[in-house]
Design a protein around this motif. Structure first.
Motif, PDB file in Angstrom:
ATOM      1  N   GLU A  77      58.796  41.893  57.122  1.00 27.25           N
ATOM      2  CA  GLU A  77      57.890  42.888  57.704  1.00 27.25           C
ATOM      3  C   GLU A  77      58.316  44.277  57.229  1.00 27.25           C
ATOM      4  OE1 GLU A  77      55.393  42.008  59.619  1.00 27.25           O
ATOM      5  OE2 GLU A  77      55.918  39.962  60.209  1.00 27.25           O
ATOM      6  N   THR A  78      57.344  45.176  57.109  1.00 30.54           N
ATOM      7  CA  THR A  78      57.634  46.545  56.677  1.00 30.54           C
ATOM      8  C   THR A  78      57.301  47.524  57.791  1.00 30.54           C
ATOM      9  OG1 THR A  78      57.224  46.017  54.355  1.00 30.54           O
ATOM     10  CG2 THR A  78      57.100  48.339  54.978  1.00 30.54           C
TER      11      THR A  78
ATOM     12  N   ALA B  21      56.545  51.271  58.284  1.00 30.50           N
ATOM     13  CA  ALA B  21      56.172  52.427  57.474  1.00 30.50           C
ATOM     14  C   ALA B  21      57.076  53.613  57.788  1.00 30.50           C
ATOM     15  CB  ALA B  21      54.707  52.793  57.729  1.00 30.50           C
ATOM     16  N   LYS B  22      57.203  54.526  56.845  1.00 32.87           N
ATOM     17  CA  LYS B  22      58.068  55.698  57.034  1.00 32.87           C
ATOM     18  C   LYS B  22      57.700  56.442  58.309  1.00 32.87           C
ATOM     19  CE  LYS B  22      55.317  58.898  54.219  1.00 32.87           C
ATOM     20  NZ  LYS B  22      55.342  59.796  53.052  1.00 32.87           N
TER      21      LYS B  22
ATOM     22  N   PRO C 210      64.653  49.112  51.482  1.00 29.56           N
ATOM     23  CA  PRO C 210      64.043  48.685  50.218  1.00 29.56           C
ATOM     24  C   PRO C 210      64.147  49.697  49.085  1.00 29.56           C
ATOM     25  CG  PRO C 210      62.337  49.198  51.828  1.00 29.56           C
ATOM     26  CD  PRO C 210      63.651  49.269  52.547  1.00 29.56           C
TER      27      PRO C 210
ATOM     28  N   SER D 138      67.824  53.389  59.647  1.00 26.69           N
ATOM     29  CA  SER D 138      67.037  52.659  60.635  1.00 26.69           C
ATOM     30  C   SER D 138      67.781  52.668  61.967  1.00 26.69           C
ATOM     31  CB  SER D 138      66.811  51.218  60.178  1.00 26.69           C
ATOM     32  OG  SER D 138      66.120  50.476  61.165  1.00 26.69           O
TER      33      SER D 138
ATOM     34  N   LYS E 248      61.209  57.130  53.884  1.00 22.52           N
ATOM     35  CA  LYS E 248      60.893  55.874  53.208  1.00 22.52           C
ATOM     36  C   LYS E 248      60.745  54.763  54.252  1.00 22.52           C
ATOM     37  CE  LYS E 248      64.721  56.945  51.224  1.00 22.52           C
ATOM     38  NZ  LYS E 248      64.831  58.361  51.516  1.00 22.52           N
ATOM     39  N   PRO E 249      60.171  53.630  53.877  1.00 25.80           N
ATOM     40  CA  PRO E 249      60.037  52.521  54.831  1.00 25.80           C
ATOM     41  C   PRO E 249      61.351  51.772  55.041  1.00 25.80           C
ATOM     42  CG  PRO E 249      59.109  51.894  52.713  1.00 25.80           C
ATOM     43  CD  PRO E 249      59.515  53.330  52.591  1.00 25.80           C
TER      44      PRO E 249
ATOM     45  N   GLN F 205      62.481  47.618  55.977  1.00 22.95           N
ATOM     46  CA  GLN F 205      61.968  46.245  56.094  1.00 22.95           C
ATOM     47  C   GLN F 205      62.906  45.421  56.972  1.00 22.95           C
ATOM     48  OE1 GLN F 205      61.604  45.186  51.899  1.00 22.95           O
ATOM     49  NE2 GLN F 205      59.419  45.598  51.993  1.00 22.95           N
TER      50      GLN F 205
ATOM     51  N   GLU G 194      63.523  41.112  58.444  1.00 23.80           N
ATOM     52  CA  GLU G 194      63.158  39.696  58.410  1.00 23.80           C
ATOM     53  C   GLU G 194      63.848  38.991  59.564  1.00 23.80           C
ATOM     54  OE1 GLU G 194      63.328  35.847  55.368  1.00 23.80           O
ATOM     55  OE2 GLU G 194      64.453  37.653  54.890  1.00 23.80           O
TER      56      GLU G 194
END
Length: 196
Positions: free
Chosen positions: A3-4, A6-7, A26, A32, A185-186, A188, A190
């Motif tokens: 899953e991403t 967004a920024k 990524p 994060s 930046k994003p 991600q 999992e």
């Protein structure tokens, strides 16, 4: 499935005990913020103080656990390809930009992205604890002065964690300029389900 986020946004989801969470940078140099709650009793939540106390270090990485305010293990860090994270500083908030950056304008923040996404689980702003700031590079001088340096994470770096109880997780792609070397930046993630 990856899953991403967004920024300058966030996400919230549940993890079952034994599930693994892979948090990925990524593009590199992106922080994060992560917060944790016991899914069975949300008053039990991530504690920076207990974690730093019991792990006897301020540099939390592979082999360490993230502890709750009730002195119980919430997650174990299984892998950490970057190795630099922060557990000293609170999630950036609207007040962060007003007080520290003298910015009176609205600014997206991790605090807002955490509590708005966690609202679906009945959590409120005052419930949000100090976050585990994955990939954040906080430096501390001999005199105790704290500074935020660019993350050392490269594209594809990740932290792999295992849930030690059923959890509600809040996760962001951080919104503070200084934390991300002035480029948003994003992030991600999992979820790897436990093998029953």
């Amino acid at each position: 499935m990856i899953e991403t986020i967004a920024k300058q946004t966030g996400a919230a989801f549940k993890l079952n005990k034994g599930d693994k969470l892979k948090v990925i940078d990524p593009q590199g140099e992106q922080v994060s913020d992560m917060v944790l709650f016991n899914a069975e009793d949300k008053r039990e939540k991530l504690s920076s103080g207990k974690t730093l106390d019991f792990e006897e270090t301020i540099l939390i990485t592979k082999g360490h656990h993230l502890w709750s305010n009730r002195s119980r293990k919430m997650m174990e860090i299984l892998e950490d390809t970057n190795g630099r994270n922060d557990f000293l500083l609170a999630p950036c908030s609207p007040e962060t930009f007003q007080i520290m950056y003298q910015n009176p304008e609205y600014h997206p923040s991790c605090f807002e992205n955490l509590y708005t996404n966690l609202a679906q689980f009945g959590l409120e702003p005052d419930d949000v604890p100090t976050a585990f700031n994955i990939f954040m590079n906080v430096q501390f001088a001999a005199d105790g002065k704290l500074t935020v340096a660019p993350p050392t994470s490269k594209a594809g770096d990740y932290v792999l964690l295992e849930a030690k109880m059923d959890l509600i997780v809040g996760l962001t792609a951080c919104s503070a300029e200084q934390s991300n070397n002035y480029s948003f930046k994003p992030i991600q993630y999992e979820i790897i389900k436990a093998q029953n």
